[in-house]
Write an enzyme that holds these catalytic residues in place. Structure first.
Site, PDB file in Angstrom:
ATOM      1  N   TYR A  39       0.781  -1.207   0.244  1.00 58.43           N
ATOM      2  CA  TYR A  39       0.165  -0.108  -0.099  1.00 58.43           C
ATOM      3  C   TYR A  39       0.885   1.282   0.000  1.00 58.43           C
ATOM      4  O   TYR A  39       0.526   2.215  -0.639  1.00 58.43           O
ATOM      5  CB  TYR A  39      -0.925  -0.028   1.439  1.00 58.43           C
ATOM      6  CG  TYR A  39      -1.781   1.211   1.406  1.00 58.43           C
ATOM      7  CD1 TYR A  39      -2.802   1.567   0.442  1.00 58.43           C
ATOM      8  CD2 TYR A  39      -1.457   2.168   2.341  1.00 58.43           C
ATOM      9  CE1 TYR A  39      -3.610   2.592   0.640  1.00 58.43           C
ATOM     10  CE2 TYR A  39      -2.358   3.214   2.770  1.00 58.43           C
ATOM     11  CZ  TYR A  39      -3.167   3.492   1.960  1.00 58.43           C
ATOM     12  OH  TYR A  39      -4.077   4.684   1.905  1.00 58.43           O
ATOM     13  N   GLY A  76     -12.881   1.691   7.912  1.00 54.89           N
ATOM     14  CA  GLY A  76     -14.274   2.620   8.286  1.00 54.89           C
ATOM     15  C   GLY A  76     -15.097   1.797   9.143  1.00 54.89           C
ATOM     16  O   GLY A  76     -16.449   2.219   9.395  1.00 54.89           O
ATOM     17  N   GLY A 129     -14.000   1.461  12.658  1.00 61.53           N
ATOM     18  CA  GLY A 129     -13.610   2.059  14.013  1.00 61.53           C
ATOM     19  C   GLY A 129     -12.458   1.035  14.489  1.00 61.53           C
ATOM     20  O   GLY A 129     -12.096   1.174  15.565  1.00 61.53           O
ATOM     21  N   TYR A 149      -5.626  11.091  11.217  1.00 68.56           N
ATOM     22  CA  TYR A 149      -4.816  11.393  12.434  1.00 68.56           C
ATOM     23  C   TYR A 149      -5.162  12.834  12.975  1.00 68.56           C
ATOM     24  O   TYR A 149      -5.136  13.181  14.088  1.00 68.56           O
ATOM     25  CB  TYR A 149      -3.488  11.318  11.874  1.00 68.56           C
ATOM     26  CG  TYR A 149      -2.809   9.759  11.984  1.00 68.56           C
ATOM     27  CD1 TYR A 149      -3.058   8.810  12.589  1.00 68.56           C
ATOM     28  CD2 TYR A 149      -1.972   9.622  10.643  1.00 68.56           C
ATOM     29  CE1 TYR A 149      -2.809   7.522  12.581  1.00 68.56           C
ATOM     30  CE2 TYR A 149      -1.764   8.050  10.499  1.00 68.56           C
ATOM     31  CZ  TYR A 149      -1.969   7.186  11.482  1.00 68.56           C
ATOM     32  OH  TYR A 149      -1.525   5.963  11.289  1.00 68.56           O
TER      33      TYR A 149
END
Lengths: 171, 171
Positions: free
Chosen positions: B26, B101, B103, B139
């Site tokens: 990624y 997405g 949590g 963040y």
């Protein structure tokens, strides 16, 4: 000039604390320093220390104008790269202004890399302020590279209320 | 979706190793990964570990398309700020794409901050790639701040031949 590099002991915390303040003043962040001599004693010299330290010391006849013989230090700790494994982090590298240009900084840095290699580390990481060109040049000359400029990594921090709130989360 | 966050064990190293490779892909740095499952076992689960880990796990009926129930992880270690004292460093925070997405990332990060606060740390540090806007936004939303952008700190590294040469120095 003669100097020695040796592991820091509990008795060095007073001088490390003094030099941390000098470094912070040089980096123009004096207002951010919360660390005391006692913190250093507790955090670096208890059973599971948060850091290790080394000290550069000159003989008595070379002492500083203010009478100091402990004229430089580095704090370091072991860390980890999930891509490359064991690493050593050099938190600080400081030499008092009147003792610069004599190889003391390089000797301190060399010692941290020796200790890192001996512990199986393949990299040494640290940070530098982008306006501190003389330090940046010094590090580049030693073959270090700028991970932020070259790869785009930014240092991020969470502290104070934000850290408390994050910790409270909804777990 | 139900999930649990728990301390990583030796048996998790295979999945951590898999997810490190996913993360590196990624981040477009797959060629830089040298870490193996065995490295993680040795470095994280011996007497003086170089890191600690936590795992996010989902129940069997929520497993991934490829059959994984361990769907996220974070590696962290304790570090030190010579200005502010005890700190925790979050080396990695990863959640598999199909589980984002929900949590899980926030819960992992929350757990690392809890552990840090419990150990007396006043800050949590980590890095983010500047092109990774979704992570950066995530963040910032948690109250973290960008130390590189705001203060100018750059991450520096010494490795390979440069590290060996530095260690040989002239001590």
């Amino acid at each position: 000039m003669d100097f020695t590099i040796r592991a820091a002991t509990l008795e060095d915390c007073k001088d490390i604390s003094r030099m941390i303040l000098e470094l912070a003043e040089y980096e123009k962040v004096l207002d951010q320093v919360k660390i005391t001599q006692r913190d250093l004693e507790q955090d670096g010299f208890s059973k599971n220390p948060f850091f290790h330290g080394i000290i550069a010391e000159v003989p008595e006849h070379h002492k500083s104008g203010e009478g100091h013989t402990k004229v430089g230090y580095s704090l370091y700790f072991y860390s980890y790269s999930s891509f490359k494994g064991r690493a050593v982090y050099m938190e600080d590298l400081y030499v008092m202004p009147e003792f610069r240009g004599k190889g003391i900084g390089k000797a301190l840095m060399s010692k941290v890399s020796q200790l890192g290699l001996a512990a199986g580390c393949t990299q040494m990481n640290f940070t530098v302020l982008d306006w501190n060109k003389s330090s940046l040049d010094f590090y580049l000359k030693q073959g270090c590279w700028d991970v932020t400029s070259d790869l785009g990594y930014h240092c991020m921090r969470c502290e104070g209320d934000a850290l408390e709130q994050l910790a409270q989360g909804d777990l």
